[in-house]
Design a protein around this motif. Structure first.
Motif, short mmCIF file in Angstrom:
data_model
loop_
_atom_site.label_atom_id
_atom_site.label_comp_id
_atom_site.label_asym_id
_atom_site.label_seq_id
_atom_site.Cartn_x
_atom_site.Cartn_y
_atom_site.Cartn_z
N ALA A 110 0.82 -1.21 0.00
CA ALA A 110 0.00 0.00 0.00
C ALA A 110 0.85 1.25 0.00
CB ALA A 110 -0.95 0.00 1.19
N SER A 111 1.97 1.21 0.69
CA SER A 111 2.85 2.40 0.80
C SER A 111 3.52 2.73 -0.53
CB SER A 111 3.91 2.18 1.89
OG SER A 111 4.82 1.18 1.49
N GLN A 112 3.53 1.78 -1.46
CA GLN A 112 4.20 1.99 -2.74
C GLN A 112 3.21 2.26 -3.89
OE1 GLN A 112 7.05 -1.17 -3.53
NE2 GLN A 112 7.56 -1.32 -1.37
N LEU A 113 1.95 2.36 -3.56
CA LEU A 113 0.96 2.63 -4.59
C LEU A 113 1.12 4.04 -5.16
CD1 LEU A 113 -2.29 1.14 -2.98
CD2 LEU A 113 -0.90 0.12 -4.80
N GLY A 114 0.75 4.21 -6.42
CA GLY A 114 0.73 5.52 -7.06
C GLY A 114 -0.61 5.78 -7.69
N ARG A 115 -0.85 7.03 -8.06
CA ARG A 115 -2.11 7.38 -8.73
C ARG A 115 -2.28 6.56 -10.00
NH1 ARG A 115 -1.06 13.28 -9.79
NH2 ARG A 115 -2.69 13.00 -11.34
N GLU A 116 -3.49 6.07 -10.20
CA GLU A 116 -3.93 5.31 -11.38
C GLU A 116 -3.36 3.90 -11.44
OE1 GLU A 116 -6.49 6.52 -13.13
OE2 GLU A 116 -6.32 8.17 -11.72
N PHE A 117 -2.72 3.42 -10.36
CA PHE A 117 -2.39 2.00 -10.30
C PHE A 117 -3.72 1.23 -10.34
CE2 PHE A 117 2.06 1.22 -8.39
CZ PHE A 117 2.59 2.30 -9.08
N VAL A 118 -3.71 0.09 -11.01
CA VAL A 118 -4.88 -0.79 -11.04
C VAL A 118 -4.68 -1.86 -9.98
CG1 VAL A 118 -6.39 -2.23 -12.45
CG2 VAL A 118 -5.07 -0.40 -13.51
N ILE A 119 -5.59 -1.94 -9.02
CA ILE A 119 -5.42 -2.87 -7.90
C ILE A 119 -6.70 -3.67 -7.66
CG2 ILE A 119 -3.70 -1.41 -6.78
CD1 ILE A 119 -5.88 -0.59 -4.74
N GLN A 120 -6.50 -4.78 -6.96
CA GLN A 120 -7.61 -5.60 -6.46
C GLN A 120 -7.40 -5.80 -4.97
OE1 GLN A 120 -7.43 -9.79 -7.28
NE2 GLN A 120 -9.64 -9.93 -7.59
N ILE A 121 -8.47 -5.69 -4.19
CA ILE A 121 -8.35 -5.87 -2.74
C ILE A 121 -9.44 -6.80 -2.23
CG2 ILE A 121 -7.26 -3.61 -2.41
CD1 ILE A 121 -10.79 -4.06 -1.10
N ASP A 122 -9.13 -7.48 -1.13
CA ASP A 122 -10.12 -8.21 -0.33
C ASP A 122 -10.17 -7.53 1.02
OD1 ASP A 122 -10.56 -10.30 -2.25
OD2 ASP A 122 -8.61 -11.13 -1.66
#
Length: 584
Positions: free
Chosen positions: A63-75
């Motif tokens: 989560a700390s390395q995410l950037g704007r417009e990254f495509v992610i999936q979460i549970d």
């Protein structure tokens, strides 16, 4: 599965539910021990929370390395949000994330993907696929879909059949320039892309299809203006065994249906106005009747004094601007400068203030007394507190100039309310119009439009006076549809081609297939075509059609996203038997 829910549907009723979401990272707020992420998809935004006390180190690290417009999936688990946001449908909840997968990383986008963006139009068109992620653009495309489906449903219920017609057709000399397509298998020959499916829908009527429609792309290689696209979409319709009244009633019904279904607005009146009346009262054939300011012709009230500007004019015409007497002299001078711009072309403007006490003060008081100015007020319909604006010159030019001024004033005065809808039929257009350059008549609509009943014989004696059995549907000052009752017999069609300057050989070469078809029992028929792009924009409260097109072209007709048009290689040119002209 990638997701169990969309990012716009979760609320307090889902608390303690285990969910899987996917989308794009909109915003990140990192406090170190706690990270909030706004996750966006087409349906909305959901807030995610990563908490070092409740989230694993591995997930916190990702989560700390995410950037704007990254495509992610979460549970995760839906929990109650501490700081609720009443402005969001999902503002009562957030997702405590258990697992996260980065489906794709993203470069930093060139503009902010939010409702209010820092990207200019050119930049957003270059990266249109990013612009579509913004809610205003996305909602415009969904809105277009709703309009299109409402049209299809209405016409289908009225027994219209949607039939596709060809895109590769024959080039014709009437109308705008065609886009042409070289044929590899027929050396030296070309297809054209259709400016409309006109002849094909007429052939469908000959074929007995009775009621046809098509939502279809059309192409015109015209000199471009702001808000005009080289490719555009029509709602194309045709009916057999009908007169003008049948067409008008059917498509009044469609327009009422759209206004009610899409905008929740009921419209009872569809007034009708002849072309001549529209030009006399408003200076154009698509008047906005949401407001007044009808033209008053002032020749008789102005050309009896020593003011040569008016005395030498073919037409002196004015409008009464409601409340315009409140304009300052600086504001009036700015209006004068506005009409003198090259785009408008007026030499100047005379004005007259109608004071609350009933007196007048004009810019030509030297020539006209209070009694004269009272006549101006009576002719233009001015009331105390109004301003009378007067232009003069050649009739055709001055009507166009005053029409532009009328629309500009209405915009400045807030009289063009996009939530108010005022439809209007304009009828009885001239069948032909004279072209000075070619020194011959051209069809005002197209060469398949029939004359009004009883006027065919006028073609012999006074072709310019013949009225067309044609009609335009105007909405809020924009033509949204136009059509006509068609010629359906070979003799009349041949006569029309003759008056348009076709030799019999040219008419046969270009349209012989249609005239041949007319010999096999062609029924009386007529139709109309709506400009879908324009219609959707107006129903959406705007007039910029690009906002409602997924991948529009710019004012130069270029697609700056894919860089088209573009050169093709020499091998392709040779295969098509074409040679590229080399510029010096």
């Amino acid at each position: 599965m990638y997701r169990t829910h969309s990012n716009g549907e979760l609320n307090a009723s889902h608390i303690n539910t285990q969910v899987t979401l996917a989308g794009w990272v909109q915003k990140i707020r990192n406090k170190g021990f706690m990270i909030w992420v706004d996750l966006r998809d087409r349906y909305g935004i959901t807030q995610l929370i990563f908490d070092e006390e409740r989230t694993s180190k591995e997930v916190m690290e990702i989560a700390s390395q995410l950037g704007r417009e990254f495509v992610i999936q979460i549970d995760g688990t839906v929990i109650e949000r501490e700081s609720k946001n009443p402005n969001m449908p999902t503002g009562d909840i957030e997702i405590l994330v258990k697992n996260i997968t980065v489906l794709n990383k993203s470069l930093t986008p060139p503009f902010t993907i939010e409702n209010e963006t820092d990207g200019g139009e050119d930049l957003r068109m270059k990266y249109r696929y990013l612009d579509i992620r913004r809610k205003p653009v996305r909602e415009n495309l969904v809105f277009r879909h709703k309009v299109t489906m409402a049209v299809r449903n209405y016409l289908s219920e009225k027994n219209f059949v949607e039939v596709e017609t060809p895109y590769l057709i024959k080039s014709t000399p009437e109308g705008a320039r065609d886009f042409v397509v070289p044929s590899r298998m027929n050396e030296g020959q070309f297809y054209a892309l259709p400016q409309s499916p006109q002849t094909f829908k007429q052939l469908l009527m000959v074929g007995g299809m009775d009621k046809y429609f098509q939502i279809v792309k059309c192409f015109r290689d015209e000199d471009l203006r702001a808000d005009r696209q080289p490719e555009f979409t029509q709602i194309d319709c045709e009916m057999a065994f009908v007169e003008q009244e049948d067409i008008l009633n059917t498509f009044e019904g469609l327009t009422r249906h759209l206004l009610k279904e899409i905008n929740g607005v009921g419209v009872s009146e569809f007034p009708r106005m002849t072309y001549d009346e529209a030009m006399r009262k408003y200076g154009n054939d698509k008047p906005d009747i949401r407001f007044g300011m009808e033209f008053g012709e002032l020749n008789a009230a102005t050309q009896h004094k020593d003011f040569n500007v008016f005395n030498q004019a073919e037409l002196v015409v004015g409008i009464a601007v409601p409340g315009g007497n409140s304009f300052t002299r600086k504001e009036i001078d700015a209006l004068i400068d506005w009409v003198k711009r090259p785009q408008i072309g007026a030499m100047g403007m005379v004005y007259c203030r109608y004071n609350e006490d009933g007196s007048f003060k004009s810019s030509v008081d030297k020539f006209y007394d209070q009694e004269d100015l009272q006549r101006w007020a009576a002719i233009t319909g001015a009331k105390p507190g109004d301003l009378i604006c007067v232009l003069s010159g050649e009739a055709h030019k001055v009507r166009s100039q005053l029409s532009a001024l009328r629309m500009e004033l209405a915009q400045r005065l807030g009289l063009r309310d996009p939530k108010v809808f005022a439809p209007l039929w304009v009828v009885d257009f001239p069948l032909l119009e004279w072209d000075e350059e070619s020194q011959r008549y051209h069809a005002m609509h197209h060469p398949f439009t029939s004359p009004k009943p009883g006027q065919l014989e006028l073609l012999e004696t006074d072709p310019g006076a013949v009225k067309a059995n044609a009609y335009d549907l105007v909405l809020n000052g924009n033509e949204i549809g136009g059509g006509s009752i068609r010629i359906h017999d070979k003799e009349t069609q041949s006569l029309m081609f003759d008056y348009l300057g076709f030799t019999p050989q040219e008419a046969k070469a270009q349209f012989g297939f249609l005239m041949d078809a007319f010999q096999y029992g062609a029924p009386p028929h007529g139709g109309i075509a709506f400009g879908l792009d324009r219609l959707v924009a107006i129903l959406g409260g705007q007039e910029t059609i690009r906002d409602f097109i997924a991948f529009p072209k710019n004012n130069a007709g270029r697609d700056v996203m894919i860089d088209a048009p573009a050169p093709i290689d020499t091998a392709q040119l040779e295969e098509l038997s074409l040679q590229l002209k080399i510029k010096d």
